[in-house]
Each structure stands twice: as structure tokens, then as C-alpha cells.
Scaffold this motif. Structure first.
Motif, short mmCIF file in Angstrom:
data_model
loop_
_atom_site.label_atom_id
_atom_site.label_comp_id
_atom_site.label_asym_id
_atom_site.label_seq_id
_atom_site.Cartn_x
_atom_site.Cartn_y
_atom_site.Cartn_z
N THR A 120 13.20 37.72 6.74
CA THR A 120 13.85 36.64 7.47
C THR A 120 15.23 36.34 6.91
O THR A 120 16.19 36.12 7.67
CB THR A 120 12.97 35.37 7.44
OG1 THR A 120 11.70 35.67 8.00
CG2 THR A 120 13.62 34.24 8.22
N MET A 121 15.35 36.36 5.59
CA MET A 121 16.66 36.16 4.97
C MET A 121 17.63 37.27 5.37
O MET A 121 18.81 37.02 5.61
CB MET A 121 16.51 36.12 3.44
CG MET A 121 15.80 34.90 2.90
SD MET A 121 15.52 34.99 1.11
CE MET A 121 17.22 35.05 0.51
N TYR A 130 13.67 43.91 13.40
CA TYR A 130 13.02 42.85 12.64
C TYR A 130 11.51 42.79 12.90
O TYR A 130 10.71 42.75 11.96
CB TYR A 130 13.68 41.50 12.98
CG TYR A 130 13.02 40.31 12.34
CD1 TYR A 130 13.17 40.05 10.97
CD2 TYR A 130 12.23 39.43 13.09
CE1 TYR A 130 12.56 38.95 10.38
CE2 TYR A 130 11.64 38.32 12.51
CZ TYR A 130 11.80 38.09 11.16
OH TYR A 130 11.19 37.00 10.57
N LEU A 161 17.56 39.00 8.17
CA LEU A 161 17.95 38.78 9.56
C LEU A 161 19.03 37.72 9.65
O LEU A 161 20.04 37.89 10.35
CB LEU A 161 16.72 38.37 10.37
CG LEU A 161 16.96 38.10 11.86
CD1 LEU A 161 17.35 39.38 12.58
CD2 LEU A 161 15.71 37.50 12.50
N GLN A 162 18.85 36.62 8.93
CA GLN A 162 19.83 35.54 8.95
C GLN A 162 21.15 35.95 8.30
O GLN A 162 22.22 35.48 8.69
CB GLN A 162 19.26 34.32 8.22
CG GLN A 162 18.04 33.72 8.93
CD GLN A 162 17.34 32.67 8.11
OE1 GLN A 162 17.59 32.51 6.92
NE2 GLN A 162 16.43 31.94 8.74
N GLY A 163 21.08 36.84 7.32
CA GLY A 163 22.28 37.28 6.62
C GLY A 163 22.95 38.50 7.23
O GLY A 163 23.93 39.02 6.69
N GLY A 164 22.41 38.98 8.35
CA GLY A 164 23.02 40.13 9.03
C GLY A 164 22.73 41.46 8.37
O GLY A 164 23.43 42.46 8.64
N PRO A 191 18.29 42.68 14.85
CA PRO A 191 17.16 41.95 15.46
C PRO A 191 16.09 42.86 16.06
O PRO A 191 14.91 42.54 15.99
CB PRO A 191 17.85 41.11 16.55
CG PRO A 191 19.25 40.92 16.05
CD PRO A 191 19.59 42.19 15.33
N GLY A 224 25.99 40.88 2.50
CA GLY A 224 25.56 39.81 3.41
C GLY A 224 26.42 38.59 3.32
O GLY A 224 27.60 38.62 2.97
N THR A 225 25.79 37.47 3.63
CA THR A 225 26.51 36.20 3.68
C THR A 225 26.54 35.51 2.33
O THR A 225 27.17 34.48 2.18
CB THR A 225 25.82 35.25 4.69
OG1 THR A 225 24.45 35.05 4.30
CG2 THR A 225 25.86 35.85 6.08
#
Length: 399
Positions: free
Chosen positions: A355-356, A368, A358-361, A365, A184-185
Motif C-alpha cells: 500500500t505504501m 497492485y 502504491l501511494q508512493g508511486g 495500480p 519514491g515520495t
């Protein structure tokens, strides 16, 4: 225009909206909880369903954000703080091996099940691994309330569930960090530093709980103000929760530790008697409703099979993992099922992880929302499962 919309328009819109929402939450959770008990189910189940009914999935009378989210956070912290106050520390010490086994098995089995489900539905290896992480999480706050209602919180099974949930939180956060670092990010995450923070957290809360908390309470108790002891207890609770969050632990673990620390002092009974009315009349109902507010049926028609399979896998694997961990450490079959059921709820912990991701790819979506609903399903099935496995068993069998 609906009655709710007209009422808001006539009374200042957003300025007073939270007052109406709070009134609806308190009224509906109490009525739904009472109905649930009359139907032979734990009150918590009715309160969770009230949240779904009040939220965007059905009536749309209560929405997320602002005051609701903040009050819900206070509610879950107070719930776990009370659980700490009522926990038999000696019982927990005696059951640490069982708690460890339940935590480990309760992560391995759901992780494998989630990964397999992702692969079957054609998700990438990364997304499938992340699904396994989401299903590995445990949120014991719902189980705490059910066990408390059934007078099982201080049973051998209850303390094993609590201990396993604490260990589960540590292990899952480390597992998530590995995922974020590798795929991830969060590539700059140091796993060693993360583990060090966990060790630091436990070292500090043990030392502070033993040496500092009793002195702080004795120092603040004589203050010539109203409810000095209770105020001091809340300061300690929120300080421990904040410290936990700063060290990447769940705040509920800090609140639980604060409750255990205060329970070892002479002020335990006073704090417990004063905190419970505050928690259960206002903040805890908001927390239960907030879980239901995450439910949305938009786009579910296309992913109904994925939702069904993930929900079933989530429930069965956690139940099986908890059952196995308890069984191999000396519990009988029924008690092992009770412990497994107590670990099924993913609650707010899994919602945060999803949620983390989803935000980190780490999750697409379109998957989700089904994952979020599957998490809610695990939370909804936990109260009746606990009720069923505790049914017709005298209290002495749980000690």
C-alpha cells in the motif's frame, strides 16, 4: 434483497452492522477451524479461508474499515504478545546466529526473485526493485499460531523463526526506506536516523523490560479493582506497540517484546491465563478474517500469469532463503525446511508495504491487486507447509 441486507435495513444499518459482522466472524472462524483440523490441516488455514469467503471476494458479508480494522490490529498485537509470553528467552539467545542467517538469506533470495520476476514481466527497474522489497517481508503472526497449535513455539526451530522475523522487520523497513528515498515520495528520509530509531527502540525496550516492567506490575497488582494485573499487562503491551510504531517499527514487534518482558516476572502465568480467552475468543478471529478481506478478483483475468508467477516466486524464494540460512548454521534438512516454511507468510506486513508503494508511486495500480493476492497466497500456504514439515516428528527432535 439478501437476508443480510434485509437484517441491516430492519436494525438500523451501520449502527448495528458491526454486531452482525462480529457474530459471523466468530461463528465462521470456529466452524472453519474445526473443519480444517478434521481434514488434517491447521485450524488457522480454515480461519483464513473463512475470511475470504465472508469478504468481498465471495459473499461480501463482512467489509473492511472501522471496527473490523481496529479489532484486527488488537488481535495481531495480542497474538504476538502471547507469543512473547511463551517464548524461551534463553533458547532465543542460543539461536541468535541462526536467526540472523535466516533473516538475511530470507531477504536476499526473495528480493532477487522479486526483482527478476518484475524484469521478466516488463516492469521498470524501480517497480521491480519494489516488488523485491514486498517479497522480502515476513509476517510471523500466522506461523506463531500454527507453531503454538503444534506445541512447537518454544522449540529451537520456533525461536529461530521468531528471532529471524524480528530481524527481518528491521532490515526490510530500512530497505523500504532506501527505496522510498531514492525513487519514491520519501526523498527526505534519513537512513541514518532510521537506523538510529531502530537501535533506540531495542535499547529502550530492553532497559524498560528489565528495570521498569517488573516494578510497574508489582505497583499495580495490589490495586483494589478487578483484574489489576491483566490490565497492567495490557497497558504495557499497547505502550510497547505504540512506541514501536512511533519509531517506525511494526507494532507487533513491540507487543512481542512486552510479552517477553512480562514473561520474566512472577505474573507470567496469571497474565497468560487471563489474556488468552480474551484474544482467542474475539480479537484473533477478527485478525484472521481481516487478511481474507483484502482479496478481490476484480481485473485478475488480465494479470493471471503475473499473479501465478509472483505467488510461486514468493513462496519458493522465502522457503529457500530460510532453508539456506538454517542449514548453514547447523540445522538438519527437515528442520531447515520447517524454518523456511515459517518465514513464507508475508501477511499484514507485506500488505502495508504494498500500500505504501502504491501511494508512493513505486507500483502501478494494475499490478497492485495481483501483488496483494500473491501476499495472501503466501499466508494461506504457510499453515499446511508447517504442518507437512513437522509431520511424523517426535517433539524431542524440535528441542
Amino acid at each position: 434483497m439478501s437476508f443480510l441486507g434485509l437484517w441491516k435495513a430492519c436494525n438500523g444499518g451501520k449502527r448495528v452492522e458491526f454486531i452482525l459482522e462480529l457474530m459471523l466472524i466468530i461463528l465462521c472462524t470456529k466452524l472453519a477451524g474445526d473443519l480444517s483440523v478434521r481434514l488434517g490441516q491447521p485450524a488457522v488455514l480454515g480461519k483464513l479461508l473463512a475470511g475470504i469467503a465472508l469478504g468481498p471476494a465471495v459473499l461480501g458479508w463482512v467489509s473492511q474499515g472501522g471496527f473490523i480494522d481496529q479489532a484486527a490490529e488488537i488481535g495481531v498485537l495480542l497474538l504476538m504478545f502471547i507469543a512473547g509470553l511463551e517464548t524461551d528467552l534463553e533458547q532465543m539467545r542460543r539461536n541468535w546466529q541462526s536467526a540472523f542467517a535466516v533473516a538475511v538469506a530470507g531477504i536476499i533470495v526473495p528480493f532477487a526473485g522479486g526483482y527478476a520476476a518484475g524484469i521478466v514481466f516488463g516492469l521498470s527497474t524501480t517497480a521491480s526493485l519494489f516488488l523485491g522489497v514486498v517479497l522480502s517481508a515476513t509476517s510471523v503472526s500466522i506461523s506463531v499460531q500454527v507453531l503454538k497449535d503444534m506445541n512447537r513455539l518454544n522449540s529451537r526451530e520456533g525461536t529461530t523463526i521468531l528471532g529471524a522475523a524480528v530481524l527481518d522487520d528491521v532490515l526490510v523497513v530500512v530497505l523500504l526506506a532506501v527505496m522510498m528515498s531514492a525513487f519514491g515520495t520519501g526523498a527526505d528520509i534519513s537512513i541514518g536516523a532510521l537506523i538510529g530509531k531502530k537501535a533506540l527502540f531495542f535499547a529502550v525496550v530492553i532497559a524498560v523490560g528489565w528495570l521498569v516492567v517488573p516494578r510497574v506490575l508489582k505497583w499495580l497488582a495490589p490495586l483494589k479493582v478487578t483484574e489489576a494485573v491483566v490490565s497492567a499487562a495490557l497497558v504495557i503491551c499497547f505502550a510497547f506497540a505504540y512506541f514501536a510504531e512511533e519509531l517506525q517499527m511494526a507494532g507487533i514487534i513491540g507487543a512481542f517484546a512486552a510479552g517477553i518482558a512480562i514473561a520474566q516476572t512472577e505474573f507470567k502465568k496469571t497474565v497468560e491465563e487471563k489474556i488468552e480467552p480474551i484474544a482467542y475468543s474475539l480479537f484473533v478471529p477478527v485478525f484472521f478474517v481481516s487478511i481474507g478481506l483484502n482479496v478481490s478478483f476484480a481485473g485478475i483475468g488480465e494479470q493471471w500469469l503475473f499473479l501465478l508467477v509472483v505467488s510461486v516466486v514468493a513462496c519458493i524464494t522465502k522457503l529457500a532463503g530460510g532453508w539456506f540460512g538454517a542449514r548453514v548454521t547447523g540445522f538438519d534438512g527437515r528442520s531447515s525446511l520447517l524454518i523456511g516454511a515459517g518465514m513464507v507468510s508475508r501477511g499484514e506486513v507485506a500488505l502495508i508495504i504494498a500500500t505504501m508503494g502504491l501511494q508512493g508511486g513505486l507500483v502501478l495500480p494494475n499490478y497492485y491487486t495481483p501483488i496483494i493476492i500473491a501476499v495472501i497466497v503466501t499466508t494461506l500456504v504457510t499453515p499446511p507447509l508447517l504442518k507437512q514439515f513437522a509431520k511424523d516428528r517426535p517433539a524431542k527432535q524440535f528441542n
